[in-house]
Design a protein around this motif. Structure first.
Motif, PDB file in Angstrom:
ATOM      1  N   ARG A 186       0.823  -1.221   0.000  1.00  0.00           N
ATOM      2  CA  ARG A 186       0.000   0.000   0.000  1.00  0.00           C
ATOM      3  C   ARG A 186       0.858   1.273   0.000  1.00  0.00           C
ATOM      4  N   LEU A 187       2.093   1.143   0.443  1.00  0.00           N
ATOM      5  CA  LEU A 187       2.986   2.295   0.566  1.00  0.00           C
ATOM      6  C   LEU A 187       3.635   2.689  -0.773  1.00  0.00           C
ATOM      7  N   CYS A 188       3.631   1.756  -1.718  1.00  0.00           N
ATOM      8  CA  CYS A 188       4.400   1.974  -2.955  1.00  0.00           C
ATOM      9  C   CYS A 188       3.741   2.979  -3.895  1.00  0.00           C
ATOM     10  N   THR A 189       4.587   3.746  -4.599  1.00  0.00           N
ATOM     11  CA  THR A 189       4.076   4.651  -5.630  1.00  0.00           C
ATOM     12  C   THR A 189       4.059   3.949  -6.992  1.00  0.00           C
ATOM     13  N   ARG A 190       4.878   2.902  -7.142  1.00  0.00           N
ATOM     14  CA  ARG A 190       4.899   2.108  -8.380  1.00  0.00           C
ATOM     15  C   ARG A 190       5.118   0.657  -8.003  1.00  0.00           C
TER      16      ARG A 190
END
Ligand code: NDP
Length: 274
Positions: free
Chosen positions: A71-75
């Motif tokens: 959930r933290l990832c931007t990609r």
């Protein structure tokens, strides 16, 4: 400046990842350090942000934070997207790139280290938790003839099968539903072995020449490996090779150089047996 990496988990004291990555770094002459960091159960995101602020370049993520990392990832890579969980992070400015290397590690251990060809094989995957889900995309990419997911809670297996079933026929159900079928590869992705419990596997499910693979590892045979031998599996393996190979995948993503794994795996095996 030496590049910093780490593994986040809770608990984390048992982690073998720092030792594995130290050997990879030495063998590929990479100037990096890798430590284990205990993140509070309610403080994973803050721990990651603090590590980035301190110059961290990447991280591994283990229990129980793989879904929070997702959930933290931007990609995300496609395999991480489909797994719904992330075990490898790459930090670049404000960008947090996430991958899931568990499945690729499993497939490489089975095909490369154990020399077991997956294409055309009948696979039974036991379990429908995070580890099972993370391995489905790479397993299906190897083009098996069929894949059945069996889980104590049948609804979870059925939901996973429906999610991945468009690639090949993937079916799911409880353990009783596999009676009368046999399989070339049976992978244990349940945590039953951790509790020393065996699974209610029907007789006759191990085909001639079959491989039984337990994602868990430890000193000697796991309870699942013992059960599989008794029920007719020709070969058995534990998940130590998967651990090393998923680490190698992460290392390759970070450093753009693939480390040699055979020596690292042999050393770890010796340590575990001692
Ligand atoms: P989860 O908690 O997400 O899932 C646990 C799974 O095990 C569920 O399918 C659950 O069934 C099942 N289960 C638990 N206890 C029993 C039991 N007594 N009898 C039958 N089924 C049971 O765990 P993970 O998916 O994250 O991990 C699973 C295993 O894989 C662990 O042993 C872990 O150590 C190993 N692993 C190894 C790796 C490696 O590199 N070698 C990497 C990742 C994981 P239900 O849905 O009914 O609750």
């Amino acid at each position: 400046m030496t590049d910093r990496y780490c593994v986040f988990g809770n608990p984390i004291a048992h982690s073998k990842s720092p030792a594995i990555h130290a050997q990879f770094a030495a063998s590929t002459q990479q100037d990096m350090q890798y430590e284990k960091l205990l993140a509070p159960l309610d403080g994973f995101t803050a721990s990651v942000q603090a590590f980035i602020a301190a110059g961290g370049r990447g991280a591994n993520v283990t229990v129980p934070f793989k879904e929070e990392a997702f959930r933290l990832c931007t990609r995300l890579t496609q395999r991480a997207e489909r797994a719904g969980a992330v075990n490898t992070l790459v930090f670049d400015g404000n960008d947090i790139f996430g991958d899931n290397t568990d499945g690729a590690g499993l497939v490489r251990d089975i095909t490369h280290n154990l020399g077991f060809e997956l294409s055309g094989k009948r696979i039974l995957l036991l379990g429908a938790g995070g580890a099972a889900r993370g391995t489905l995309e790479p397993l299906l990419a190897a083009k098996p003839a069929s894949l059945f997911i069996a889980n104590r809670s049948a609804d979870k297996a059925e939901a996973l099968a429906a999610l991945f079933g468009q690639i090949i026929t993937v079916n799911g159900g409880n353990f009783a539903k596999i009676a009368g079928n046999s399989f070339d590869l049976i992978i244990n992705a349940t945590s039953a072995s951790l509790a020393g419990e065996t699974l209610p596997l029907p007789p006759g499910i191990f085909a001639t020449g079959s491989l039984a693979y337990d994602m868990m590892y430890g000193k000697g045979d796991t309870p699942f490996m013992q059960q599989a031998r008794t029920q007719g599996a020709e070969r058995c393996a534990d998940g130590l090779g998967m651990l090393v190979e998923q680490a190698a995948e992460a290392f390759t993503l970070w450093r753009k150089v693939r480390p040699e794994t055979a020596g690292v795996l042999a050393d770890l095996r010796t340590q575990i047996q001692a």
